[in-house]
Design a protein around this motif. Structure first.
Motif, short mmCIF file in Angstrom:
data_model
loop_
_atom_site.label_atom_id
_atom_site.label_comp_id
_atom_site.label_asym_id
_atom_site.label_seq_id
_atom_site.Cartn_x
_atom_site.Cartn_y
_atom_site.Cartn_z
N SER A 1 -13.49 -0.40 -9.35
CA SER A 1 -14.09 0.39 -8.27
C SER A 1 -13.22 1.59 -7.92
CB SER A 1 -14.30 -0.48 -7.03
OG SER A 1 -15.19 -1.54 -7.30
N LEU A 2 -11.91 1.37 -7.83
CA LEU A 2 -11.00 2.47 -7.52
C LEU A 2 -11.08 3.53 -8.62
CD1 LEU A 2 -8.85 3.77 -5.76
CD2 LEU A 2 -7.14 2.38 -6.95
N SER A 3 -11.08 3.12 -9.86
CA SER A 3 -11.19 4.06 -10.98
C SER A 3 -12.48 4.86 -10.90
CB SER A 3 -11.13 3.33 -12.32
OG SER A 3 -9.86 2.79 -12.53
N ARG A 4 -13.54 4.22 -10.49
CA ARG A 4 -14.83 4.91 -10.37
C ARG A 4 -14.78 5.99 -9.29
NH1 ARG A 4 -20.56 1.86 -9.25
NH2 ARG A 4 -21.87 3.69 -9.51
N VAL A 5 -14.19 5.67 -8.13
CA VAL A 5 -14.02 6.68 -7.07
C VAL A 5 -13.19 7.84 -7.59
CG1 VAL A 5 -13.08 7.16 -4.77
CG2 VAL A 5 -14.27 5.00 -5.20
N GLU A 6 -12.08 7.53 -8.24
CA GLU A 6 -11.21 8.58 -8.79
C GLU A 6 -11.96 9.48 -9.76
OE1 GLU A 6 -6.99 6.08 -8.81
OE2 GLU A 6 -8.23 6.15 -10.62
N LYS A 7 -12.68 8.87 -10.68
CA LYS A 7 -13.34 9.65 -11.74
C LYS A 7 -14.46 10.53 -11.20
CE LYS A 7 -12.25 6.42 -15.40
NZ LYS A 7 -12.75 5.36 -16.29
N ILE A 8 -15.29 10.02 -10.32
CA ILE A 8 -16.42 10.84 -9.87
C ILE A 8 -15.98 11.96 -8.93
CG2 ILE A 8 -18.13 9.05 -10.26
CD1 ILE A 8 -18.29 8.62 -7.28
N THR A 9 -14.96 11.72 -8.12
CA THR A 9 -14.49 12.81 -7.25
C THR A 9 -13.74 13.86 -8.07
OG1 THR A 9 -12.55 11.48 -6.63
CG2 THR A 9 -14.42 11.46 -5.12
N ALA A 10 -12.94 13.42 -9.03
CA ALA A 10 -12.22 14.37 -9.89
C ALA A 10 -13.19 15.21 -10.71
CB ALA A 10 -11.25 13.63 -10.80
N ALA A 11 -14.25 14.58 -11.22
CA ALA A 11 -15.23 15.32 -12.02
C ALA A 11 -15.92 16.38 -11.19
CB ALA A 11 -16.26 14.35 -12.60
N THR B 1 -7.31 -3.95 -0.62
CA THR B 1 -7.82 -2.63 -0.94
C THR B 1 -6.78 -1.91 -1.79
OG1 THR B 1 -9.09 -2.52 1.11
CG2 THR B 1 -8.64 -0.44 0.00
N LEU B 2 -7.20 -1.42 -2.94
CA LEU B 2 -6.33 -0.63 -3.80
C LEU B 2 -6.48 0.83 -3.40
CD1 LEU B 2 -7.12 -2.32 -7.23
CD2 LEU B 2 -5.25 -2.82 -5.65
N VAL B 3 -5.39 1.58 -3.49
CA VAL B 3 -5.37 2.96 -3.01
C VAL B 3 -4.68 3.86 -4.02
CG1 VAL B 3 -4.52 4.47 -1.16
CG2 VAL B 3 -5.31 2.17 -0.60
N SER B 4 -5.21 5.07 -4.16
CA SER B 4 -4.52 6.11 -4.92
C SER B 4 -4.63 7.42 -4.15
CB SER B 4 -5.07 6.24 -6.34
OG SER B 4 -6.43 6.56 -6.31
N LEU B 5 -3.66 8.29 -4.38
CA LEU B 5 -3.57 9.56 -3.66
C LEU B 5 -3.55 10.73 -4.63
CD1 LEU B 5 -0.66 8.52 -1.28
CD2 LEU B 5 -3.09 8.54 -0.73
N ALA B 6 -4.08 11.84 -4.16
CA ALA B 6 -4.02 13.09 -4.93
C ALA B 6 -3.82 14.24 -3.94
CB ALA B 6 -5.30 13.31 -5.72
N ARG B 7 -2.97 15.16 -4.32
CA ARG B 7 -2.70 16.36 -3.51
C ARG B 7 -2.98 17.57 -4.39
NH1 ARG B 7 0.02 17.08 0.98
NH2 ARG B 7 0.79 19.15 1.46
N ILE B 8 -3.97 18.36 -4.01
CA ILE B 8 -4.42 19.48 -4.83
C ILE B 8 -4.10 20.78 -4.10
CG2 ILE B 8 -6.41 20.53 -5.96
CD1 ILE B 8 -7.73 17.64 -5.40
N GLN B 9 -3.26 21.60 -4.71
CA GLN B 9 -2.93 22.89 -4.12
C GLN B 9 -4.12 23.83 -4.28
OE1 GLN B 9 -0.03 23.48 -2.40
NE2 GLN B 9 0.36 21.32 -2.77
N THR B 10 -4.54 24.45 -3.18
CA THR B 10 -5.67 25.37 -3.21
C THR B 10 -5.60 26.29 -2.00
OG1 THR B 10 -8.08 25.58 -3.16
CG2 THR B 10 -7.15 23.64 -2.11
N ALA B 11 -6.09 27.50 -2.18
CA ALA B 11 -6.13 28.46 -1.07
C ALA B 11 -7.26 28.16 -0.09
CB ALA B 11 -6.28 29.88 -1.62
N ARG B 12 -8.25 27.34 -0.52
CA ARG B 12 -9.39 27.05 0.34
C ARG B 12 -9.68 25.55 0.42
NH1 ARG B 12 -13.51 31.55 -1.89
NH2 ARG B 12 -13.46 30.12 -3.65
N PRO B 13 -8.77 24.79 0.99
CA PRO B 13 -8.96 23.34 1.04
C PRO B 13 -10.19 22.92 1.85
CG PRO B 13 -7.08 23.97 2.37
CD PRO B 13 -7.50 25.19 1.61
N GLY B 14 -10.46 23.58 2.96
CA GLY B 14 -11.61 23.23 3.79
C GLY B 14 -12.93 23.44 3.08
N ARG B 15 -13.00 24.49 2.31
CA ARG B 15 -14.22 24.78 1.54
C ARG B 15 -14.46 23.70 0.49
NH1 ARG B 15 -15.38 28.59 -3.14
NH2 ARG B 15 -17.62 28.90 -3.01
#
Length: 95
Positions: free
Chosen positions: A70-80, A5-19
């Motif tokens: 597949s990993l790139s596809r997950v990354e792209k659609i969630t980022a979009a 399984t290939l894995v990538s991580l992203a950490r996004i600073q936001t005031a409303r992470p739960g939302r």
């Protein structure tokens, strides 16, 4: 037979992470299996997965896929989708 399984991580600073976590899961629930609570969630696509954790001031995403495409596809659609909420996602592949 073992599957890598290939894995990538992203950490996004936001005031409303739960939302943002809930919006992302709700958005994909029509086309994928999605489960979420206030501080965590998972979206299971046919081609990979995205795990989400809402911290105090950040949304942490872990994308997973069996191969680079597949990993790139997950990354792209969630980022979009998060771009629609005004959030920029910078994925970092793990070793």
């Amino acid at each position: 037979m073992s599957q890598t399984t290939l894995v990538s991580l992203a950490r996004i600073q936001t005031a409303r992470p739960g939302r943002h976590l809930a919006h992302l899961c709700e958005h994909f629930a029509a086309e994928a299996h999605a489960e979420w609570a206030d501080d965590s969630g998972i979206i299971l696509f046919d081609f990979g997965a995205c795990r989400l954790v809402a911290e105090e001031s950040a949304l942490v995403l872990t994308a997973e896929g069996p191969d680079d495409e597949s990993l790139s596809r997950v990354e792209k659609i969630t980022a979009a989708r998060l771009a629609g909420d005004g959030l920029a996602v910078e994925w970092k592949r793990t070793a």
